[in-house]
Design a protein around this motif. Structure first.
Motif, PDB file in Angstrom:
ATOM      1  N   GLN A  98      38.026  -0.923  10.343  1.00  0.00           N
ATOM      2  CA  GLN A  98      38.170  -0.094   9.138  1.00  0.00           C
ATOM      3  C   GLN A  98      37.520   1.278   9.342  1.00  0.00           C
ATOM      4  N   LEU A  99      36.347   1.286   9.975  1.00  0.00           N
ATOM      5  CA  LEU A  99      35.668   2.555  10.263  1.00  0.00           C
ATOM      6  C   LEU A  99      36.497   3.392  11.244  1.00  0.00           C
ATOM      7  N   TYR A 100      37.037   2.719  12.252  1.00  0.00           N
ATOM      8  CA  TYR A 100      37.814   3.421  13.276  1.00  0.00           C
ATOM      9  C   TYR A 100      39.074   4.037  12.677  1.00  0.00           C
ATOM     10  N   VAL A 144      28.076  -6.246  18.029  1.00  0.00           N
ATOM     11  CA  VAL A 144      28.752  -7.548  18.171  1.00  0.00           C
ATOM     12  C   VAL A 144      28.680  -8.010  19.622  1.00  0.00           C
ATOM     13  N   LEU A 145      28.900  -7.070  20.548  1.00  0.00           N
ATOM     14  CA  LEU A 145      28.881  -7.395  21.978  1.00  0.00           C
ATOM     15  C   LEU A 145      27.503  -7.871  22.422  1.00  0.00           C
ATOM     16  N   GLU A 146      26.459  -7.259  21.861  1.00  0.00           N
ATOM     17  CA  GLU A 146      25.088  -7.625  22.237  1.00  0.00           C
ATOM     18  C   GLU A 146      24.659  -8.952  21.631  1.00  0.00           C
ATOM     19  N   GLN A 156      29.352   1.731  17.263  1.00  0.00           N
ATOM     20  CA  GLN A 156      28.025   1.120  17.060  1.00  0.00           C
ATOM     21  C   GLN A 156      28.146  -0.316  16.568  1.00  0.00           C
ATOM     22  N   VAL A 157      29.078  -0.537  15.612  1.00  0.00           N
ATOM     23  CA  VAL A 157      29.298  -1.885  15.075  1.00  0.00           C
ATOM     24  C   VAL A 157      29.776  -2.819  16.177  1.00  0.00           C
ATOM     25  N   GLN A 205      32.484  -8.413  11.411  1.00  0.00           N
ATOM     26  CA  GLN A 205      31.987  -7.178  12.015  1.00  0.00           C
ATOM     27  C   GLN A 205      33.082  -6.442  12.807  1.00  0.00           C
ATOM     28  N   ILE A 206      33.951  -7.222  13.468  1.00  0.00           N
ATOM     29  CA  ILE A 206      35.078  -6.602  14.177  1.00  0.00           C
ATOM     30  C   ILE A 206      35.978  -5.891  13.178  1.00  0.00           C
ATOM     31  N   GLU A 207      36.258  -6.553  12.036  1.00  0.00           N
ATOM     32  CA  GLU A 207      37.103  -5.976  10.999  1.00  0.00           C
ATOM     33  C   GLU A 207      36.447  -4.732  10.398  1.00  0.00           C
ATOM     34  N   LYS A 208      35.123  -4.793  10.200  1.00  0.00           N
ATOM     35  CA  LYS A 208      34.395  -3.639   9.684  1.00  0.00           C
ATOM     36  C   LYS A 208      34.543  -2.441  10.639  1.00  0.00           C
ATOM     37  N   GLY A 209      34.416  -2.717  11.931  1.00  0.00           N
ATOM     38  CA  GLY A 209      34.578  -1.664  12.932  1.00  0.00           C
ATOM     39  C   GLY A 209      35.979  -1.068  12.913  1.00  0.00           C
TER      40      GLY A 209
END
Length: 371
Positions: free
Chosen positions: A15-17, A32-34, A27-28, A9-13
């Motif tokens: 890539q989006l960033y 993850v933080l929650e 949002q991603v 999920q961090i990697e997905k974020g």
């Protein structure tokens, strides 16, 4: 959410960033933080959130995530994570609370020296260059990024090119402030070249702003205006509100050079609104100072008094004044010295004073710190 899923999920974020889908990336990462239970993953996602909010000019949110990251680093009981979080805290406070920023920079730089962490030292030096450029000690504003550039040349063979790009950018800013416009242009072109190669939009915006400032310093306003427009376009696209303040400040100075006062005041008013939204007191201070000069020249006493009062309020709130002579810091180029307690003074005042303790907090050591 487990360790593997957190990483994905961090990697997905990321890539989006990197594809400029910033809000989706946030949002991603917030999810993850929650939901994430892995402390290392939590630390890393907080780092992503700190960086993103920094580049968007959301410094209050950046500070909030930096504080949580320090708590997470303490839970992990890892010195490297703790110092990474101190650097993020320093970068956050740099925009809001200057003494706290210096305290964190001091800790990070001391750790880097003691542990031969040249990459961390490089990052801290770039940030200190930015800090001293803002408070107008141009000698230190150049010294620290030059030190960063030396570290890149000596140790940075396997490092990301972003370290070279950032050191060159901060050198460009300092050279421009010192009036060495040829050197400033050369460094800024080098930084922009790397930013374009890597699609680094935040750095591209900063370089365009620097190019505009260089042209304004040369008196070439016809070239400066379109550079400011391009910088503003990217700053708006990525949501960097403090960057927009700096663009508007440059535009206002261009209009003042052309003696078009109404347009200068319009740019200052827009910049002031943004600076208040972000909570950046130093920008507010500079804008009040600029307004003060305009209203003084027009003989408008009521408006002049209002800006003089707000200027001095900002000086008090930021504690940006020398505790020895009482003059505000950041109005003109002055050699400054930070003590280990992180209080800042004019170097000449400390040399002439002869006291063995800090004039502000009375701590005994007068030996300068790393910063």
């Amino acid at each position: 959410m487990g360790q593997d899923q957190t990483k994905q999920q961090i990697e997905k974020g990321l890539q989006l960033y990197q594809s400029n889908q910033t809000e989706k990336a946030l949002q991603v990462w917030m999810k993850v933080l929650e939901k994430g239970s892995d402390l290392v993953g939590r630390f890393r996602v907080l780092g992503c959130l700190v960086t993103a909010h920094s580049e968007m000019g959301r410094y209050k949110e950046m500070l909030k995530f930096a504080v949580v990251q320090i708590d997470t680093a303490r839970e992990l009981e890892d010195a490297d994570f703790l110092l990474e979080s101190y650097l993020n805290l320093a970068r956050s406070n740099e925009k809001l609370l200057f003494q706290k920023a210096l305290e964190s920079f001091e800790k990070a730089l001391r750790y880097a020296h003691n542990n031969d962490d040249t990459m961390l030292e490089c990052r801290v030096c770039c940030s200190l260059g930015s800090f001293y450029a803002q408070v107008k000690d141009y000698e230190k504003a150049l010294f620290f990024p030059c030190k960063a550039a030396e570290l890149v040349n000596d140790y940075g063979k396997g490092w990301s090119l972003k370290y070279r790009a950032m050191s060159q950018y901060h050198m460009a800013v300092a050279y421009r402030l010192l009036g060495h416009l040829g050197s400033a242009m050369e460094c800024c072109e080098e930084s922009m070249k790397i930013a374009l190669q890597h699609g680094d939009r935040p750095l591209q915006a900063l370089c365009l702003l620097c190019f505009a400032d260089i042209h304004r310093s040369r008196g070439d306003l016809e070239t400066a205006f379109p550079r400011y427009d391009s910088a503003m376009s990217i700053m708006t696209e990525i949501g960097n509100r403090l960057g927009q303040v700096h663009v508007l400040l440059g535009v206002a100075k261009c209009w003042m050079a052309r003696k078009v006062v109404d347009k200068a005041l319009d740019a200052i008013e827009k910049a002031q609104d943004l600076a208040e939204e972000v909570g950046n007191k130093l920008s507010q201070l500079k804008l009040h100072c600029l307004s003060e000069g305009i209203y003084r020249s027009k003989g408008l006493q009521r408006e002049l008094r209002a800006h003089v009062v707000r200027f001095h309020e900002c000086v008090e709130e930021t504690e940006l004044y020398c505790g020895l002579c009482g003059e505000s810091i950041g109005e003109k180029n002055s050699r400054l010295q930070a003590l280990p307690c992180s209080h800042i003074f004019h170097l000449r005042c400390l040399q002439n004073n002869g006291t063995r303790s800090c004039p502000n907090c009375r701590r005994a050591s007068m030996k300068p710190g790393f910063v």
